[in-house]
Design a protein around this motif. Structure first.
Motif, PDB file in Angstrom:
ATOM      1  N   ILE A  14     110.184  88.922  -4.533  1.00 40.33           N
ATOM      2  CA  ILE A  14     110.535  89.785  -3.545  1.00 40.33           C
ATOM      3  C   ILE A  14     110.619  91.211  -3.889  1.00 40.33           C
ATOM      4  N   LEU A  15     110.988  91.383  -5.280  1.00 43.61           N
ATOM      5  CA  LEU A  15     111.023  93.029  -5.779  1.00 43.61           C
ATOM      6  C   LEU A  15     109.646  93.512  -5.746  1.00 43.61           C
ATOM      7  N   VAL A  16     108.607  92.770  -6.064  1.00 45.58           N
ATOM      8  CA  VAL A  16     107.281  93.278  -5.834  1.00 45.58           C
ATOM      9  C   VAL A  16     106.867  93.402  -4.556  1.00 45.58           C
ATOM     10  N   ALA A  17     107.157  92.342  -3.475  1.00 46.01           N
ATOM     11  CA  ALA A  17     107.053  92.757  -2.082  1.00 46.01           C
ATOM     12  C   ALA A  17     107.790  93.958  -1.715  1.00 46.01           C
ATOM     13  N   VAL A  18     109.119  94.182  -2.022  1.00 44.73           N
ATOM     14  CA  VAL A  18     109.701  95.428  -1.718  1.00 44.73           C
ATOM     15  C   VAL A  18     109.050  96.677  -2.191  1.00 44.73           C
ATOM     16  N   ILE A  19     108.591  96.806  -3.375  1.00 50.70           N
ATOM     17  CA  ILE A  19     107.764  97.850  -3.743  1.00 50.70           C
ATOM     18  C   ILE A  19     106.491  98.357  -3.271  1.00 50.70           C
ATOM     19  N   VAL A  20     105.630  97.246  -2.773  1.00 52.23           N
ATOM     20  CA  VAL A  20     104.439  97.281  -2.054  1.00 52.23           C
ATOM     21  C   VAL A  20     104.873  97.844  -0.778  1.00 52.23           C
ATOM     22  N   ALA A  21     106.065  97.402  -0.294  1.00 55.23           N
ATOM     23  CA  ALA A  21     106.361  97.892   1.354  1.00 55.23           C
ATOM     24  C   ALA A  21     106.727  99.427   0.910  1.00 55.23           C
ATOM     25  N   MET A  22     107.247  99.755   0.068  1.00 56.94           N
ATOM     26  CA  MET A  22     107.678 101.308  -0.119  1.00 56.94           C
ATOM     27  C   MET A  22     106.496 102.006  -0.419  1.00 56.94           C
ATOM     28  N   ASP A  23     105.324 101.380  -1.048  1.00 57.32           N
ATOM     29  CA  ASP A  23     104.212 101.953  -1.115  1.00 57.32           C
ATOM     30  C   ASP A  23     103.188 101.964   0.173  1.00 57.32           C
ATOM     31  N   THR A  24     103.664 101.333   0.759  1.00 56.30           N
ATOM     32  CA  THR A  24     102.876 101.123   2.175  1.00 56.30           C
ATOM     33  C   THR A  24     103.654 102.368   3.151  1.00 56.30           C
ATOM     34  N   PHE A  25     105.036 102.627   3.215  1.00 59.44           N
ATOM     35  CA  PHE A  25     105.562 103.588   3.793  1.00 59.44           C
ATOM     36  C   PHE A  25     104.929 104.978   3.180  1.00 59.44           C
ATOM     37  N   TYR A  26     105.017 104.972   1.899  1.00 56.06           N
ATOM     38  CA  TYR A  26     104.255 106.351   1.247  1.00 56.06           C
ATOM     39  C   TYR A  26     102.828 106.457   1.806  1.00 56.06           C
ATOM     40  N   LEU A  27     102.144 105.569   1.855  1.00 53.34           N
ATOM     41  CA  LEU A  27     100.751 105.588   2.321  1.00 53.34           C
ATOM     42  C   LEU A  27     100.847 106.164   3.640  1.00 53.34           C
ATOM     43  N   ILE A  28     101.657 105.852   4.658  1.00 59.83           N
ATOM     44  CA  ILE A  28     101.819 106.189   5.983  1.00 59.83           C
ATOM     45  C   ILE A  28     102.209 107.761   5.902  1.00 59.83           C
ATOM     46  N   TYR A  29     103.014 108.027   5.212  1.00 61.77           N
ATOM     47  CA  TYR A  29     103.789 109.257   5.101  1.00 61.77           C
ATOM     48  C   TYR A  29     102.524 110.266   4.677  1.00 61.77           C
ATOM     49  N   LEU A  30     101.983 109.975   3.789  1.00 63.02           N
ATOM     50  CA  LEU A  30     100.943 110.924   3.234  1.00 63.02           C
ATOM     51  C   LEU A  30      99.919 111.137   4.600  1.00 63.02           C
ATOM     52  N   SER A  31      99.428 109.727   5.089  1.00 64.03           N
ATOM     53  CA  SER A  31      98.554 110.032   5.854  1.00 64.03           C
ATOM     54  C   SER A  31      98.954 111.003   7.171  1.00 64.03           C
ATOM     55  N   ILE A  32      99.967 110.825   7.655  1.00 66.29           N
ATOM     56  CA  ILE A  32     100.631 111.671   8.825  1.00 66.29           C
ATOM     57  C   ILE A  32     100.900 113.037   8.360  1.00 66.29           C
ATOM     58  N   SER A  33     101.217 113.532   6.906  1.00 68.43           N
ATOM     59  CA  SER A  33     101.573 114.810   6.788  1.00 68.43           C
ATOM     60  C   SER A  33     100.148 115.635   6.342  1.00 68.43           C
ATOM     61  N   ASN A  34      99.374 114.791   5.827  1.00 67.76           N
ATOM     62  CA  ASN A  34      97.873 115.342   5.669  1.00 67.76           C
ATOM     63  C   ASN A  34      96.881 115.220   6.765  1.00 67.76           C
ATOM     64  N   GLY A  35      97.060 114.731   7.685  1.00 67.83           N
ATOM     65  CA  GLY A  35      96.112 113.970   8.728  1.00 67.83           C
ATOM     66  C   GLY A  35      95.366 113.040   8.218  1.00 67.83           C
ATOM     67  N   VAL A  36      95.109 112.101   9.115  1.00 68.96           N
ATOM     68  CA  VAL A  36      94.203 110.937   8.876  1.00 68.96           C
ATOM     69  C   VAL A  36      92.699 111.498   8.704  1.00 68.96           C
ATOM     70  N   GLN A  37      92.253 111.253   7.448  1.00 70.84           N
ATOM     71  CA  GLN A  37      90.883 111.685   6.786  1.00 70.84           C
ATOM     72  C   GLN A  37      89.965 110.742   7.391  1.00 70.84           C
ATOM     73  N   ASP A  38      90.180 109.617   7.063  1.00 79.16           N
ATOM     74  CA  ASP A  38      89.276 108.361   7.358  1.00 79.16           C
ATOM     75  C   ASP A  38      90.167 107.272   7.883  1.00 79.16           C
ATOM     76  N   ALA A  39      89.822 106.914   9.287  1.00 79.02           N
ATOM     77  CA  ALA A  39      90.954 105.840   9.915  1.00 79.02           C
ATOM     78  C   ALA A  39      90.644 104.502   9.419  1.00 79.02           C
ATOM     79  N   ALA A  40      89.405 104.204   8.939  1.00 77.46           N
ATOM     80  CA  ALA A  40      88.803 102.757   8.373  1.00 77.46           C
ATOM     81  C   ALA A  40      89.732 102.652   6.870  1.00 77.46           C
ATOM     82  N   TYR A  41      89.614 103.651   6.257  1.00 74.54           N
ATOM     83  CA  TYR A  41      90.272 103.710   4.787  1.00 74.54           C
ATOM     84  C   TYR A  41      91.961 103.428   5.188  1.00 74.54           C
TER      85      TYR A  41
END
Length: 106
Positions: A14-41
């Motif tokens: 469960i801890l690993v799943a939570v860490i991956v979920a936090m990393d997913t939110f960070y990925l979304i935040y970075l893509s929103i703040s920097n603009g989506v460069q590659d939607a497929a990626y």
């Protein structure tokens, strides 16, 4: 009440799943703040991370029941967690210890 086995190993999945979920939110935040460069990626990254979250949750459930498939899946996915240096390596060592030496069968 259901007698659950391998409590600590289940919590580690469960801890690993939570860490991956936090990393997913960070990925979304970075893509929103920097603009989506590659939607497929971005789409591939999100789908892959969501699959990892679901896999670790399902592995946690199987480990709680003490099934053989849960033990095999736990060891298999722990090998991938070990590569995530330094936090994943520490968590992975504990997961391997509980998967191999402290396993409680059903």
């Amino acid at each position: 009440m259901l007698n659950l086995k391998n409590k600590y190993l289940s919590y580690l999945h469960i801890l690993v799943a939570v860490i991956v979920a936090m990393d997913t939110f960070y990925l979304i935040y970075l893509s929103i703040s920097n603009g989506v460069q590659d939607a497929a990626y971005l789409t591939g990254g999100l789908v892959g991370k969501l699959c990892l979250i679901v896999i670790h949750y399902m592995c946690s459930r199987e480990v709680q029941h003490g099934s053989t498939i849960g033990r095999i899946a736990s060891i298999f996915f722990t090998l991938f967690v070990l590569a995530a240096f330094p936090i994943g390596t520490v968590i992975g060592i504990f997961m391997l210890f509980f998967s191999i030496f402290k396993w409680e069968q059903n």
